[in-house]
Design a protein around this motif. Structure first.
Motif, mmCIF file in Angstrom:
data_model
loop_
_atom_site.group_PDB
_atom_site.id
_atom_site.type_symbol
_atom_site.label_atom_id
_atom_site.label_comp_id
_atom_site.label_asym_id
_atom_site.label_seq_id
_atom_site.Cartn_x
_atom_site.Cartn_y
_atom_site.Cartn_z
ATOM 1 N N UNK A 68 24.007 50.003 21.569
ATOM 2 C CA UNK A 68 24.019 50.357 20.151
ATOM 3 C C UNK A 68 24.126 51.866 19.993
ATOM 4 N N UNK A 69 24.397 52.296 18.796
ATOM 5 C CA UNK A 69 24.464 53.725 18.510
ATOM 6 C C UNK A 69 23.049 54.280 18.494
ATOM 7 N N UNK B 12 35.251 58.437 20.340
ATOM 8 C CA UNK B 12 34.138 59.167 20.964
ATOM 9 C C UNK B 12 33.422 58.207 21.904
ATOM 10 N N UNK B 13 33.984 57.972 23.099
ATOM 11 C CA UNK B 13 33.433 56.970 24.014
ATOM 12 C C UNK B 13 32.096 57.335 24.632
ATOM 13 N N UNK B 14 31.684 58.591 24.566
ATOM 14 C CA UNK B 14 30.401 58.996 25.152
ATOM 15 C C UNK B 14 29.641 59.871 24.170
ATOM 16 N N UNK B 15 28.323 59.774 24.226
ATOM 17 C CA UNK B 15 27.490 60.640 23.412
ATOM 18 C C UNK B 15 26.818 59.947 22.248
ATOM 19 N N UNK B 16 27.525 59.036 21.580
ATOM 20 C CA UNK B 16 26.969 58.386 20.398
ATOM 21 C C UNK B 16 26.174 57.126 20.713
ATOM 22 N N UNK B 17 26.469 56.489 21.851
ATOM 23 C CA UNK B 17 25.853 55.194 22.126
ATOM 24 C C UNK B 17 24.884 55.259 23.301
ATOM 25 N N UNK C 156 20.798 67.119 24.200
ATOM 26 C CA UNK C 156 21.758 68.224 24.227
ATOM 27 C C UNK C 156 23.059 67.782 24.887
ATOM 28 N N UNK C 157 22.959 66.966 25.946
ATOM 29 C CA UNK C 157 24.158 66.463 26.612
ATOM 30 C C UNK C 157 24.966 65.556 25.681
ATOM 31 N N UNK C 158 24.253 64.722 24.906
ATOM 32 C CA UNK C 158 24.946 63.852 23.953
ATOM 33 C C UNK C 158 25.745 64.675 22.948
#
Length: 317
Positions: free
Chosen positions: A138-139, A211-216, A254-256
């Protein structure tokens, strides 16, 4: 084709627009935030034309700008400075008087801020898929709200939903895998009087492309994973990794934020556009703060550092 349809009652929110809101909320989490009509529209105007959504209108909520919380009811209170014997909430939850009055009751340990939602967040994110799908992926910051909940005769809405319903400066965002469930839920809620409701256009399927990375958190469903180029040279297939369960995660690291900014730049949507969030608890006369003045304490790289020369070399690899 995830675009506004003529008979839709709800409004749409682009994935890229949502990502911009996330960055600003994370950067200004110590402020009292609200999102306004003009600012949602400015976010949309700043987005490049893309097939993942359109916002057809802004927040038109009519809620109480003061956001005054409901009073706490006390039962058998002494009325003075003495300790309260029992509260209505404690009676409902089954906590007795003796448990409350014990002097040796250990103090509750404060939950770290990272394990709690952002204070005064201007949006409430609802995942309308089944709970097992939510537990898998999930997000970050989304609440599980299966669409079947809307069929309940009694209490179909959580306290959070009622708090955000048509509230001044607040919006509610629904999403699923590919709009099939979210559009039904959004239509039902709009018919029941929700005026500040948005659907994340394209759901997780478009999110995986943009945005395949960072949000989920967790592993995307197979139906939402990008298996190859989708007609654009900058589309890249996602890496095949072993499925992982979603974490109990309410805030972006921070990485997200670094990854989100990177993909926004790749989509030609700078994260430091003229979009803004209002701040201030006074309501309508709140001041406007430009995202170009965001504090550097967010811990993520600025858009400038993610120039086009770095697009092919992801900084976190």
């Amino acid at each position: 084709d995830y675009r506004y349809k003529k008979d839709e009652l709800f409004k749409r929110l682009k994935v890229t627009t949502f990502a911009q809101l996330v960055i600003q909320v994370a950067s200004l989490s110590d402020e009292t935030l609200e999102v306004t009509n003009d600012e949602i529209q400015k976010l949309e105007d700043a987005d490049s034309a893309s097939p993942d959504a359109e916002v057809t209108g802004g927040t038109n909520g009519k809620g109480n700008p003061d956001g005054t919380p409901s009073p706490v009811l006390f039962i058998n209170s002494t009325g003075g400075s003495d300790s309260h014997r029992s509260t209505l909430q404690s009676v409902i939850s089954g906590v007795g008087e003796m448990d409350i009055e014990k002097e040796d009751t250990p103090k509750k340990v404060d939950t770290p801020a990272k394990d709690l939602p952002y204070p005064d967040c201007p949006f409430l994110l609802l995942d309308v898929r089944d709970r097992n799908e939510y537990d898998q992926c999930h997000i970050v910051g989304a609440h599980s709200y299966p669409i079947a909940t809307l069929s309940r005769t009694m209490n179909p809405y959580t306290n959070s939903i009622l708090e955000y319903k048509n509230a001044h400066g607040k919006i509610i965002i629904l999403y699923d895998n590919d709009e099939r469930l979210a559009s039904q839920a959004a239509t039902t809620m709009c018919e029941r009087g929700f005026e500040n409701l948005f659907m994340l256009s394209g759901g997780l399927k478009v999110l995986a492309q943009k945005i395949p990375e960072g949000l989920i958190t967790g592993s995307l469903p197979v139906s939402c994973q990008v298996t190859g180029p989708t007609g654009s040279a900058r589309r890249k297939p996602s890496l095949k990794v072993s499925p992982t369960r979603a974490e109990e995660k309410w805030r972006f690291s921070a990485d997200d934020l670094q990854k989100i900014k990177y993909y926004l730049e790749e989509e030609h949507v700078p994260s430091d556009t003229a979009s803004r969030l209002s701040r201030g608890s006074s309501g309508r006369d709140s001041k406007v703060r430009s995202s170009s003045r965001l504090p550097s304490s967010a811990g993520s790289l600025s858009t400038r550092s993610l120039s086009r020369s770095n697009v092919q070399h992801r900084p976190w690899r």
